[in-house]
Write an enzyme that holds these catalytic residues in place. Structure first.
Site, mmCIF file in Angstrom:
data_model
loop_
_atom_site.group_PDB
_atom_site.id
_atom_site.type_symbol
_atom_site.label_atom_id
_atom_site.label_comp_id
_atom_site.label_asym_id
_atom_site.label_seq_id
_atom_site.Cartn_x
_atom_site.Cartn_y
_atom_site.Cartn_z
ATOM 1 N N ASP A 481 0.472 -5.876 -9.755
ATOM 2 C CA ASP A 481 0.006 -4.492 -9.602
ATOM 3 C C ASP A 481 0.090 -3.737 -10.934
ATOM 4 O O ASP A 481 0.726 -4.180 -11.895
ATOM 5 C CB ASP A 481 0.862 -3.788 -8.539
ATOM 6 C CG ASP A 481 0.053 -2.838 -7.680
ATOM 7 O OD1 ASP A 481 -0.938 -2.285 -8.188
ATOM 8 O OD2 ASP A 481 0.421 -2.625 -6.514
ATOM 9 N N ASP A 551 -6.967 0.683 -2.159
ATOM 10 C CA ASP A 551 -5.870 0.926 -1.212
ATOM 11 C C ASP A 551 -6.401 1.523 0.087
ATOM 12 O O ASP A 551 -5.663 1.657 1.061
ATOM 13 C CB ASP A 551 -4.850 1.889 -1.827
ATOM 14 C CG ASP A 551 -3.826 1.164 -2.682
ATOM 15 O OD1 ASP A 551 -3.819 -0.082 -2.675
ATOM 16 O OD2 ASP A 551 -3.037 1.843 -3.364
HETATM 17 C C1 GLA Z 1 -0.025 -0.089 -4.894
HETATM 18 C C2 GLA Z 1 -0.808 -1.185 -4.194
HETATM 19 C C3 GLA Z 1 -0.371 -1.275 -2.751
HETATM 20 C C4 GLA Z 1 1.104 -1.565 -2.698
HETATM 21 C C5 GLA Z 1 1.880 -0.508 -3.469
HETATM 22 C C6 GLA Z 1 3.341 -0.878 -3.575
HETATM 23 O O1 GLA Z 1 -0.359 1.165 -4.392
HETATM 24 O O2 GLA Z 1 -2.178 -0.971 -4.317
HETATM 25 O O3 GLA Z 1 -1.099 -2.272 -2.069
HETATM 26 O O4 GLA Z 1 1.358 -2.839 -3.229
HETATM 27 O O5 GLA Z 1 1.357 -0.333 -4.789
HETATM 28 O O6 GLA Z 1 4.072 0.063 -4.256
#
Ligand code: GLA
Length: 741
Positions: A481, A551
């Site tokens: 990420d 997301d």
């Molecule tokens: C980001 C990702 C999510 C999740 C969060 C965790 O927002 O896109 O899918 O993994 O971080 O903190």
């Protein structure tokens, strides 16, 4: 003298599957042809011909780019265009392959400031060479020892070319490269073009925008230090009579995950030029004597079969050539991810309980998301401390991983390696490791700061932490990420005139770590995530196995998001989770089959809290996952047809995927909302073998009662299918299974 070289950027051609791509490869003579006498280079691949050469002034210029020409035809010998007037010299009106700044107003590819104050650059062709399928064409300044090598490679199946430039300082002093881009793509001169590009923001990525190309310049860019979702580094330019399945389209994407720019310019002589590479904003690469600055690969292709074919060509390039694991051997597993179910509240018992449920419905990979390390109980602390949290996992990760394996799944884990919370052991130890300007505020985003990965000590820390994690635990998958952008991109540890090298060196080290990890742990798979779809580009795709588009997991919103994503990127790398309803995004309630069918158009994942599912919901999930496994090769590796786009103004949205051997097709149809008693539009399939008989079977929902259970491909494509959809947020899906010949 004429020379013909055989070349290819395909490094793993497996001809076993009879595919459209393979058919193209066989048709292609796959050659770079050099006319030494006239200094003309011609590339014929797929359906495309590209020709360029050195003109009488030894400047390189584009001659032709479009539909493949007969080998007998040579469009012209390169000749510098006449100037327009005293205001626009020949250097401005000639469609140069690579524009060095000096006496120019059009977008340059290269602008340099030399130590003596000189900023003029005039590159002329000197020579060429061929190595490992890459054509390298050298140019040199008329007096200074600065060498620029233009490189060309071509994918024989799609005709998509990759171009980049290597800028070499052979002088005895450093100089500053103020802007450097990879290539200029010149379109046939004309005024009837439409530009398509992608824009977005967090939870609203992948919006498709169309606008007429007009005199002047459109800049697509990221100044954020990473790819960004505000614009994606992809473009398509089409003639104004082009549609989804017919007409000319020129399209391409930049393989770079840092700040980037693509300029689409219509100049004074109605020449449309597309220039892409490093973003010149705040750029200034300090190039030492003897050093070379490589620009990113800029890929581009042409089709005369519409926007749909342009996308399919990109998908083939990505799936067959760019992604590191040959996915024809390895399809994406159905994964379960814990994020939306448990948030930061992960622990051994909770994850084991989820794993049991996930395995029972057919998941093949279990991924534990954020919260497992350091003092990570929320997003205020712990980032940077990549040690297992001893309260949540008193015996380390092994008991959970063993449990996951005993359930016949492999195990994946979330990491965000380039970031640090100020409340972390890492920051307390190394406050100087972050991007910042001395004595200035350090802006936080999601309570975190960006580590300066351009520093070798930071690179070493990240690389060894991840290597340790993989060595000590049986981990098959990283969700990698990256949850904020740069704000103060200072690098105080180096001399002021070297600090801006951060824009290049950071990303080179990011790529370097990915390469190193893959080499040391050849079976590990990686997903590129960036708070959603902010790090999706052809560069990261070359080093990871899948990407996270957004997301926003609302299955209705996802139809639009996926439609935008598919313009440039393949469904086979697009992760799509089924999550709980109502979704956190819109508080909208959607049926479980609807949510599944939305996600089954990509690489299927489950992100719901399965411990709260009813037995009926678990049953539906099991059935849908089994259906998905039956069609996933077609969805992930097949040809995508966007039959009705969710953004074209109707209430319908329909996609079809056809397997490479045209043996199977899958149809997904969605209805937003019935209005005024209108029936659902008839669906006309595409890409089927017209003479083959295909049996129709519903995965969900039904076709109208007069639909035959089997008919030829020709029937399904010309008579079409009527489906029964009525109400709000309805969905149906069918498999068309072809009889073997
Ligand atoms: C980001 C990702 C999510 C999740 C969060 C965790 O927002 O896109 O899918 O993994 O971080 O903190």
């Amino acid at each position: 003298m004429h020379r013909r070289f055989t070349t290819s950027l395909r490094y793993s051609v497996c001809l076993a599957t009879l595919s459209a791509a393979t058919a193209l490869a066989q048709r292609s003579t796959e050659a770079i042809h050099v006319d030494d006498a006239n200094h003309v280079f011609r590339i014929d691949a797929g359906d495309t011909t590209y020709e360029f050469g050195a003109n009488e002034e030894k400047r390189l210029q584009t001659i032709y780019w479009g539909e493949r020409l007969s080998e007998q035809d040579h469009p012209q010998t390169p000749k510098a265009a006449p100037g327009m007037s005293s205001f626009d010299s020949s250097r401005n009106t000639t469609p140069q392959e690579f524009v060095a700044w000096g006496g120019l107003y059009v977008e340059p590819n290269l602008k340099v400031t030399f130590p003596d104050g000189n900023r003029d650059l005039d590159l002329r062709y000197i020579d060429y060479s061929m190595r490992n399928g890459v054509l390298s064409v050298q140019m040199k300044d008329i007096s200074l020892s600065i060498l620029v090598t233009l490189q060309y490679k071509v994918d024989d199946a799609t005709g998509i070319m990759g171009r980049r430039a290597l800028i070499e300082n052979r002088t005895d002093k450093p100089f500053i490269v103020e802007s450097a881009s990879s290539a200029t793509w010149n379109l046939p001169r004309g005024t009837n073009y439409i530009l398509r590009y992608l824009s977005g923001r967090w939870a609203g990525e992948w919006t498709v925008n169309d606008q007429n190309v007009k005199p002047g310049k459109v800049i697509l860019e990221s100044r954020r230090g990473s790819t960004g979702s505000q614009n994606n580094p992809w473009f398509s330019v089409r003639k104004n009579d082009t549609a989804e399945e017919n007409g000319d389209v020129w399209f391409g994407g930049l393989a770079w995950s840092g700040s980037w720019q693509i300029a689409i310019e219509e100049d004074a002589v109605q020449q449309v030029r597309i220039t892409g590479g490093y973003n010149p904003f705040d750029f200034g690469y300090h190039l030492k004597p003897g050093a070379t600055l490589e620009t990113p690969w800029f890929y581009a292709g042409h089709t005369s079969h519409g926007l749909g074919d342009a996308s399919r060509k990109m998908h083939h390039l990505e799936m067959d050539t760019l992604v590191p694991h040959a996915p024809r051997e390895k399809l994406r597993p159905v994964l379960y991810n814990s994020w939306e179910a448990t948030d930061f509240k992960v622990n051994e018992a909770g994850q084991k309980a989820l794993a049991e449920k996930a395995a029972a419905i057919g998941a093949e990979r279990f991924v534990m998301d954020d919260g497992w390390f350091g003092a990570r109980n929320n997003d205020h602390a712990g980032l940077g401390d990549w040690a297992v949290n001893p309260h949540k996992f008193p015996n380390g990760l092994k008991p959970l991983i063993d449990k996951v394996h005993s359930l016949h799944m492999d195990f994946g884990i979330w990491v965000e390696p380039e970031m640090v919370n100020p409340d972390s052991d890492l920051y307390r130890k190394h406050p100087d490791w972050i991007l910042n300007f001395t004595g200035r505020p350090r802006t936080e985003g999601r309570n975190q700061l960006v580590l300066n990965l351009a520093r070798e000590d930071v690179r070493e820390y990240i690389s060894s932490s991840l290597d340790k994690l993989l060595t000590e635990n049986d981990i098959a998958f990283f969700k990698w990420d990256y949850n904020r952008n740069w704000s103060e991109p200072g690098w105080p540890a180096v001399a002021p005139d070297e600090q801006k090298n951060v824009y290049v060196d950071f990303i080179r080290n990011f790529y370097g770590i990915l390469e190193e990890l893959r080499k040391k742990h050849p079976n590990v798979e990686i997903e590129s995530c960036s708070g959603g779809g902010s790090r999706v580009d052809l560069g990261v795709i070359g080093l990871t196995d899948e990407v996270w588009p957004s997301d926003n997991t609302d299955a209705f919103d996802r139809l639009r998001i996926q439609n935008g994503f598919s313009q440039a990127y393949a469904p086979g790398i697009m992760m799509a989770w089924v999550t709980d309803s109502p979704t956190w995004v819109n508080q909208r309630t959607l049926s479980l089959p609807y949510r599944f069918l939305s996600s089954m158009q990509g690489s299927l994942g489950i992100g719901a809290n399965l411990t709260k599912f009813t037995p009926e919901e678990l049953d539906t999930s099991r059935k849908m996952i089994a259906e998905y496994k039956n069609i996933r090769e077609t969805v992930q590796r097949g040809d995508l047809y966007r039959l009705i786009s969710p953004t074209d103004g109707s209430e319908a949205s329909v996609t079809e995927s056809v397997s490479r051997d045209r043996q199977q097709a899958v149809l997904f149809a969605f209805l937003h909302s019935s209005t005024e008693l209108y029936p659902y539009p008839r669906i006309f399939l595409r890409g089927l073998d017209p003479d083959r008989v295909y049996a129709l079977r519903a995965i969900e929902g039904k076709a109208s009662s007069d639909t035959p259970t089997s008919a030829t491909g020709s029937y399904w494509m010309h008579r079409g299918i009527d489906v029964e959809l009525r109400g709000d947020f309805q969905a149906t899906a069918f498999v068309l299974q072809g009889a073997s010949h």
